[in-house]
Motif scaffolding. Structure first.
Motif, PDB file in Angstrom:
ATOM      1  N   CYS A  17       0.828  -1.046   0.047  1.00 40.71           N
ATOM      2  CA  CYS A  17       0.043  -0.167  -0.205  1.00 40.71           C
ATOM      3  C   CYS A  17       0.805   1.250  -0.008  1.00 40.71           C
ATOM      4  CB  CYS A  17      -0.751   0.112   1.349  1.00 40.71           C
ATOM      5  SG  CYS A  17       0.161   0.234   2.900  1.00 40.71           S
ATOM      6  N   GLU A  18       0.407   2.423  -0.310  1.00 39.30           N
ATOM      7  CA  GLU A  18       0.962   3.801  -0.130  1.00 39.30           C
ATOM      8  C   GLU A  18       0.954   3.878   1.227  1.00 39.30           C
ATOM      9  OE1 GLU A  18       1.603   5.768  -2.538  1.00 39.30           O
ATOM     10  OE2 GLU A  18       0.938   4.866  -4.148  1.00 39.30           O
ATOM     11  N   LEU A  19       2.273   4.532   1.672  1.00 37.45           N
ATOM     12  CA  LEU A  19       2.543   4.992   3.009  1.00 37.45           C
ATOM     13  C   LEU A  19       3.099   6.429   3.165  1.00 37.45           C
ATOM     14  CD1 LEU A  19       3.993   1.622   4.768  1.00 37.45           C
ATOM     15  CD2 LEU A  19       1.534   2.829   5.283  1.00 37.45           C
ATOM     16  N   THR A  20       2.472   7.362   3.821  1.00 39.06           N
ATOM     17  CA  THR A  20       3.180   8.625   3.900  1.00 39.06           C
ATOM     18  C   THR A  20       3.560   8.952   5.190  1.00 39.06           C
ATOM     19  OG1 THR A  20       1.285   9.290   2.369  1.00 39.06           O
ATOM     20  CG2 THR A  20       2.308  11.156   3.472  1.00 39.06           C
ATOM     21  N   HIS A  21       2.781   8.608   6.178  1.00 43.21           N
ATOM     22  CA  HIS A  21       3.302   9.249   7.707  1.00 43.21           C
ATOM     23  C   HIS A  21       3.963   7.833   8.449  1.00 43.21           C
ATOM     24  CE1 HIS A  21       2.086  13.457   7.210  1.00 43.21           C
ATOM     25  NE2 HIS A  21       1.071  12.927   6.538  1.00 43.21           N
ATOM     26  N   LEU A  22       3.595   6.714   8.013  1.00 40.71           N
ATOM     27  CA  LEU A  22       3.945   5.637   8.787  1.00 40.71           C
ATOM     28  C   LEU A  22       5.295   4.780   8.397  1.00 40.71           C
ATOM     29  CD1 LEU A  22       0.534   3.951  10.141  1.00 40.71           C
ATOM     30  CD2 LEU A  22       1.931   5.577  11.364  1.00 40.71           C
ATOM     31  N   GLN A  23       5.848   4.295   8.868  1.00 40.75           N
ATOM     32  CA  GLN A  23       6.936   3.294   8.481  1.00 40.75           C
ATOM     33  C   GLN A  23       6.221   1.892   8.099  1.00 40.75           C
ATOM     34  OE1 GLN A  23      10.324   3.869   8.448  1.00 40.75           O
ATOM     35  NE2 GLN A  23       9.756   5.692   8.749  1.00 40.75           N
ATOM     36  N   ARG A  24       6.821   1.295   7.112  1.00 37.06           N
ATOM     37  CA  ARG A  24       6.226  -0.147   6.564  1.00 37.06           C
ATOM     38  C   ARG A  24       6.374  -0.939   7.577  1.00 37.06           C
ATOM     39  NH1 ARG A  24       3.814  -0.484   1.908  1.00 37.06           N
ATOM     40  NH2 ARG A  24       4.638   1.212   1.027  1.00 37.06           N
ATOM     41  N   VAL A  25       5.543  -1.963   8.139  1.00 34.41           N
ATOM     42  CA  VAL A  25       5.644  -2.990   8.939  1.00 34.41           C
ATOM     43  C   VAL A  25       4.881  -4.047   8.475  1.00 34.41           C
ATOM     44  CG1 VAL A  25       5.941  -1.498  11.018  1.00 34.41           C
ATOM     45  CG2 VAL A  25       3.799  -2.154  10.528  1.00 34.41           C
ATOM     46  N   PRO A  26       5.308  -5.324   8.876  1.00 30.49           N
ATOM     47  CA  PRO A  26       4.679  -6.315   8.307  1.00 30.49           C
ATOM     48  C   PRO A  26       3.043  -6.286   8.613  1.00 30.49           C
ATOM     49  CG  PRO A  26       6.491  -7.506   9.458  1.00 30.49           C
ATOM     50  CD  PRO A  26       6.188  -5.891   9.819  1.00 30.49           C
ATOM     51  N   VAL A  27       2.201  -6.678   7.530  1.00 33.74           N
ATOM     52  CA  VAL A  27       0.788  -6.687   7.523  1.00 33.74           C
ATOM     53  C   VAL A  27       0.269  -8.011   7.414  1.00 33.74           C
ATOM     54  CG1 VAL A  27      -1.262  -5.843   6.775  1.00 33.74           C
ATOM     55  CG2 VAL A  27       0.618  -4.359   6.784  1.00 33.74           C
ATOM     56  N   ASP A  28      -0.500  -8.627   8.406  1.00 36.58           N
ATOM     57  CA  ASP A  28      -1.251  -9.791   8.386  1.00 36.58           C
ATOM     58  C   ASP A  28      -2.384  -9.910   7.550  1.00 36.58           C
ATOM     59  OD1 ASP A  28      -2.578 -12.233   8.942  1.00 36.58           O
ATOM     60  OD2 ASP A  28      -1.681 -12.406  10.795  1.00 36.58           O
ATOM     61  N   VAL A  29      -2.425 -10.167   6.433  1.00 34.41           N
ATOM     62  CA  VAL A  29      -3.566 -10.028   5.357  1.00 34.41           C
ATOM     63  C   VAL A  29      -4.646 -10.665   5.784  1.00 34.41           C
ATOM     64  CG1 VAL A  29      -4.467 -10.118   2.861  1.00 34.41           C
ATOM     65  CG2 VAL A  29      -1.958  -9.208   3.468  1.00 34.41           C
ATOM     66  N   ALA A  30      -4.445 -11.880   6.358  1.00 35.66           N
ATOM     67  CA  ALA A  30      -5.762 -12.731   6.843  1.00 35.66           C
ATOM     68  C   ALA A  30      -6.346 -12.060   7.995  1.00 35.66           C
ATOM     69  CB  ALA A  30      -4.837 -13.977   7.262  1.00 35.66           C
ATOM     70  N   LEU A  31      -5.388 -11.530   8.763  1.00 40.85           N
ATOM     71  CA  LEU A  31      -5.961 -11.000  10.059  1.00 40.85           C
ATOM     72  C   LEU A  31      -6.926  -9.803   9.538  1.00 40.85           C
ATOM     73  CD1 LEU A  31      -6.458 -10.473  13.051  1.00 40.85           C
ATOM     74  CD2 LEU A  31      -4.157  -9.683  13.174  1.00 40.85           C
ATOM     75  N   ALA A  32      -6.189  -8.778   8.546  1.00 37.08           N
ATOM     76  CA  ALA A  32      -6.953  -7.639   8.007  1.00 37.08           C
ATOM     77  C   ALA A  32      -8.271  -7.977   7.301  1.00 37.08           C
ATOM     78  CB  ALA A  32      -6.010  -7.138   7.044  1.00 37.08           C
ATOM     79  N   ARG A  33      -8.323  -9.351   6.865  1.00 42.39           N
ATOM     80  CA  ARG A  33      -9.535  -9.695   6.303  1.00 42.39           C
ATOM     81  C   ARG A  33     -10.620 -10.127   7.200  1.00 42.39           C
ATOM     82  NH1 ARG A  33      -6.840 -13.013   1.155  1.00 42.39           N
ATOM     83  NH2 ARG A  33      -7.089 -11.169  -0.363  1.00 42.39           N
ATOM     84  N   ALA A  34     -10.271 -10.553   8.478  1.00 40.63           N
ATOM     85  CA  ALA A  34     -10.908 -10.991   9.346  1.00 40.63           C
ATOM     86  C   ALA A  34     -11.501  -9.698  10.077  1.00 40.63           C
ATOM     87  CB  ALA A  34     -10.136 -11.986  10.567  1.00 40.63           C
ATOM     88  N   GLN A  35     -10.549  -8.777  10.490  1.00 38.08           N
ATOM     89  CA  GLN A  35     -10.983  -7.577  10.870  1.00 38.08           C
ATOM     90  C   GLN A  35     -11.944  -6.700   9.764  1.00 38.08           C
ATOM     91  OE1 GLN A  35      -7.478  -5.512  11.832  1.00 38.08           O
ATOM     92  NE2 GLN A  35      -7.133  -6.521  13.616  1.00 38.08           N
ATOM     93  N   HIS A  36     -11.747  -6.938   8.614  1.00 36.99           N
ATOM     94  CA  HIS A  36     -12.727  -6.193   7.751  1.00 36.99           C
ATOM     95  C   HIS A  36     -14.147  -6.821   7.983  1.00 36.99           C
ATOM     96  CE1 HIS A  36     -14.054  -5.187   3.614  1.00 36.99           C
ATOM     97  NE2 HIS A  36     -13.519  -3.919   3.916  1.00 36.99           N
TER      98      HIS A  36
END
Ligand code: CIR
Length: 254
Positions: A17-36
């Motif tokens: 993804c685009e990032l402007t103010h945050l440092q890139r850190v690992p994203v758990d896509v499966a967890l992101a889907r569960a949260q969504h």
């Protein structure tokens, strides 16, 4: 009257993804889907019907549909996002919204992200910053002023979008981060300030008398409860992509 919440699935490429103010850190896509999915259940419990834009696994920020359109009762304006990588997102969002609204399209040299547009009654506050330019605000005004809306520009420099800094809690009440936006821009509104330890807490999604708000902001949520019911959701993985609660849906009344 029905309230639709237009959402788009979390794409496989979210990590890019685009990032402007945050440092890139690992994203758990499966967890992101569960949260969504939990976010969608929260919207459903508040009376919304979910309408999905087809998934776009190759567009890393496509879950953040708010940036792609301004939906009013009369029309929807399809944006020209400030990040070039996000411009292809408009195609499928326009196809979905076209079933519910007459569409207008911003065009070059305009850039505008929906996250920079805060509607309070008949006034649309438009944040001018890295994503939205003066031509974007002007073209939006040209489309919507015949419908009786006024555009007011607000400078945004310390955060990604205007709605990172201020959102509506209840009629006549906004929550703001005073470090990121000047509360004097909203003289007709009562102001709730975020707790200083929770700078990102000014982004809440109002649905009727309830605000959907990240569980990560308990101190600000306690302040908000004086003005609205607060429904918390865990969006920690989307937050790593600089997303929050307003940005994952477009609300459409039909
Ligand atoms: C971006 O930088 O465009 C995405 N990573 C996050 C967009 C969040 N959108 C919003 O808050 N309206």
């Amino acid at each position: 009257m029905r309230m639709l919440a237009v959402t788009r699935p979390v794409p496989r490429s979210l990590r890019d993804c685009e990032l402007t103010h945050l440092q890139r850190v690992p994203v758990d896509v499966a967890l992101a889907r569960a949260q969504h999915a939990e976010y969608e259940r929260a919207l459903t419990s508040l009376g919304c019907e979910i309408v999905h834009v087809p998934a776009a696994d190759e567009l890393p920020d496509s879950v953040f549909v708010e940036d792609i359109a301004i939906v009013l009762d009369e029309i929807a304006v399809i944006t020209r996002p400030g990040a070039r990588s996000r411009r292809p997102e408009t195609v499928d969002v326009a196809a979905t919204l076209g079933a519910f609204r007459q569409l207008q399209f911003l065009s070059e040299p305009a850039t505008l992200d929906g996250g920079d547009v805060l509607r309070l009654g008949r006034v649309l506050y438009v944040g001018l910053g890295t994503r939205t330019n003066a031509a974007g605000a002007q073209q939006l005004a040209d489309f919507i002023s015949p419908c009786g809306y006024e555009v007011r520009e607000v400078p945004v420099d310390a955060c990604l979008h205007l709605k990172s800094a201020v959102t509506e809690v209840a009629p006549g009440v906004v929550v703001i981060n005073p470090e990121w936006v000047n509360g004097q821009m909203f003289p007709d509104h009562a102001i709730i300030e975020v707790d200083p330890s929770e700078p990102a807490a000014a982004n809440v999604l109002r649905i009727g008398g309830t605000v959907v708000s990240p569980a990560a902001h308990p101190l600000t949520n306690a302040r908000l409860s004086s003005a609205a019911r607060v429904r918390t959701v865990d969006v920690s993985e989307l937050a790593k992509a600089e997303g929050a609660v307003t940005c994952c849906c477009l609300l459409v009344t039909v």
